[in-house]
Design a protein around this motif. Structure first.
Motif, mmCIF file in Angstrom:
data_model
loop_
_atom_site.group_PDB
_atom_site.id
_atom_site.type_symbol
_atom_site.label_atom_id
_atom_site.label_comp_id
_atom_site.label_asym_id
_atom_site.label_seq_id
_atom_site.Cartn_x
_atom_site.Cartn_y
_atom_site.Cartn_z
ATOM 1 N N SER A 1 2.853 -2.798 1.236
ATOM 2 C CA SER A 1 2.079 -3.536 0.240
ATOM 3 C C SER A 1 2.944 -3.939 -0.945
ATOM 4 O O SER A 1 2.798 -5.028 -1.500
ATOM 5 C CB SER A 1 0.888 -2.704 -0.250
ATOM 6 O OG SER A 1 1.314 -1.580 -0.994
ATOM 7 N N LYS B 1 -4.117 -3.152 5.504
ATOM 8 C CA LYS B 1 -2.747 -2.627 5.480
ATOM 9 C C LYS B 1 -2.234 -2.483 4.051
ATOM 10 O O LYS B 1 -1.404 -1.613 3.763
ATOM 11 C CB LYS B 1 -1.839 -3.580 6.259
ATOM 12 C CG LYS B 1 -0.419 -3.065 6.506
ATOM 13 C CD LYS B 1 -0.370 -1.996 7.562
ATOM 14 C CE LYS B 1 1.062 -1.614 7.906
ATOM 15 N NZ LYS B 1 1.124 -0.512 8.878
ATOM 16 N N THR B 2 -2.738 -3.317 3.151
ATOM 17 C CA THR B 2 -2.282 -3.287 1.760
ATOM 18 C C THR B 2 -3.309 -2.666 0.812
ATOM 19 O O THR B 2 -3.100 -2.655 -0.400
ATOM 20 C CB THR B 2 -1.960 -4.716 1.269
ATOM 21 O OG1 THR B 2 -3.142 -5.535 1.388
ATOM 22 C CG2 THR B 2 -0.837 -5.335 2.072
#
Length: 387
Positions: free
Chosen positions: A86, A78-79
Motif C-alpha cells: 500500500s 490489498k491496501t
C-alpha cells in the motif's frame, strides 16, 4: 490562478467519483454562507498536478470500476491496511509534491482541507519533511476507514459516524484528533419545498408511491434494461424516477421501453436538483456512495441498496444496513419483493425513516467547518504564544 486579499481555506479534492467533490462543495458553501471575509478555494489536485495524465487515469478508473470491479476490490482490500504494498502504490499516486508546495507558498492558506485521500497523503508528507506548517484537516467521505486516509501529520480528522471514529482510535489515532460531525452535505438537502409543490413541478401524483432509481450513469442499470423491466412484475402501478446521469445511450433505451409500462415513469439525465427528486420520493434504489446516502439520510429517504461497488461502497452498505437505514437487495427479484412488501406494509419504510432521523445531522457542513476553523485558530494562537 488569482487570489484575493481575504484569508483562504484551500480545499483539495478530486473527481474520481463524485463524492469527494460534493463534500468540497459543501464546505465551500458553508464558508460562503457564514464567513464573508474568508475565501474558499477548491482545487482538483489530480487534475492540477497531472494535467496530461489526469484524463487518461480518470477514464481508466471508470472503466475498471464498471468492467473489472473485482480488480478494484482486490486493490482496495490489498491496501486497506497499511503495508509495504500500500505504501509503494500510494507513493506512486502521490507524486507532485513540489507543484503543490508552490501553490501553498503562493496562496498562503490559513488551513488546508483534504476530501480526497491522496491529497491528505501529500499534505502529510510535506509537513513531515518540514516544507510547510499549515494546519491540515482530512474529511473522510465514506462510512469506513482505509490506510490512504490516515497519515501521521494530519492535524484533525472529520468522520461520518462513531463507528469510523472508534476504528481510527483502534488504529492508533489520537481521539482528540477525530471529530464526528457526519459527512458534510450541501444545504439544499436540508431545506426543500413541500412534496405536493414538487410533484406538480415534475408532473407526478403527490400521494402515489414513488421510487427514485439512482446510478444509471455509472453502470448501475446501464448493462441492460432488465432491471427496469423487473418493475413490471409489481402487482400495482407506482411512479418511477430514473436518473441516467450522462449515460445518453441508456436514457434513449429506457425512453423506448417505458412507452408500454403500467407505471408512470420520469426519465432524466444529469440533474442538479437531486434534492427535489429525493423530496418527492418514498424510496431510493441506489448504490451506496457515502455522500449520496448521506444526502438521502438528511432527506429521511429510505434506501434499497443494489449492486454496491466492491470496496468502500460495500463497507458503506454494511454500515447503513446495520444501522437500520437501508435494506440490501441481492438481485432484481429481491428489489421487487422488497418494494412489493413496502406497498402492502409501510412499517419497514417508517422504521428506516426513523433511523435516518436519529442518525443524520442537518448541520454537518457547519459542524465540520467549525472543526476546520478551530484547528486554524489554534495554530495562530500557538504561534502567538511562542513569539
Amino acid at each position: 490562478m488569482n487570489y484575493t486579499d481575504k484569508d483562504k481555506i484551500l480545499i483539495l479534492s478530486a473527481t474520481y467519483g463524485d463524492g469527494h467533490k460534493q463534500v468540497a462543495n459543501a464546505i465551500s458553501e458553508a464558508v460562503d454562507f457564514s464567513l464573508p471575509n474568508v475565501e474558499p478555494i477548491i482545487l482538483d489536485i489530480m487534475q492540477w498536478l497531472h494535467p496530461y495524465l489526469y484524463p487518461v487515469s480518470n477514464y481508466c478508473y471508470k472503466k475498471v470500476i464498471n468492467k473489472f470491479p473485482q480488480l478494484y476490490s482486490f486493490l482496495y482490500r490489498k491496501t486497506h491496511a497499511r503495508s509495504t504494498f500500500s505504501a509503494k502504490l500510494n507513493a506512486l499516486f502521490s507524486r507532485g509534491m513540489s507543484s503543490l508546495l508552490e501553490i501553498l507558498q503562493t496562496m498562503n492558506p490559513k488551513v488546508v482541507v483534504s476530501t480526497y485521500p491522496l491529497a491528505a497523503g501529500i499534505m502529510s508528507k510535506l509537513k513531515e519533511q518540514g516544507f510547510i506548517d499549515v494546519p491540515v484537516v482530512t474529511i473522510i467521505t465514506d462510512y469506513t476507514d482505509h490506510s490512504y486516509w490516515l497519515h501521521p501529520y494530519t492535524d484533525q480528522y472529520v468522520v461520518g459516524s462513531n463507528q469510523v471514529k472508534e476504528k481510527l482510535i483502534s488504529l492508533g489515532i489520537d481521539p482528540h484528533k477525530i471529530k464526528c460531525t457526519g459527512i458534510p452535505i450541501r444545504q439544499k438537502f436540508i431545506q426543500t419545498e413541500p412534496r405536493d409543490v414538487l410533484a406538480e413541478k415534475y408532473g407526478l401524483i403527490p400521494n402515489q408511491f414513488t421510487v427514485l432509481v439512482m446510478g444509471g450513469g455509472e453502470g448501475f442499470i446501464g448493462k441492460g434494461i432488465s432491471t427496469f423491466r423487473a418493475f413490471e412484475k409489481l402487482a400495482s402501478p407506482i411512479q418511477l424516477i430514473i436518473i441516467c446521469g450522462r449515460n445518453r445511450k441508456l436514457q434513449k433505451q429506457l425512453e423506448a421501453v417505458v412507452r408500454n409500462s403500467k407505471h408512470k415513469v420520469l426519465i432524466l439525465g444529469f440533474s442538479e436538483d437531486i434534492n427535489e427528486l429525493m423530496a418527492v420520493s418514498d424510496l431510493m434504489v441506489s448504490k451506496s456512495g457515502g455522500v449520496t446516502t448521506t444526502e438521502a439520510m438528511a432527506m429521511e429517504l429510505p434506501l434499497l441498496i443494489y449492486r454496491p461497488l466492491p470496496g468502500q461502497e460495500e463497507d458503506n452498505a454494511k454500515f447503513l444496513v446495520k444501522s437500520g437505514m437501508a435494506i440490501l437487495a441481492k438481485n432484481e427479484e429481491d428489489i421487487i419483493s422488497n418494494i412489493q412488501n413496502m406497498l402492502s406494509n409501510s412499517i419497514p419504510l417508517l422504521l428506516m425513516k426513523f433511523k435516518a432521523r436519529i442518525n443524520q445531522t442537518k448541520t454537518s457542513s457547519f459542524d465540520a467547518l467549525d472543526v476546520i476553523l478551530r484547528e486554524a485558530n489554534s495554530r495562530v494562537t500557538q504561534k502567538s504564544v511562542s513569539v
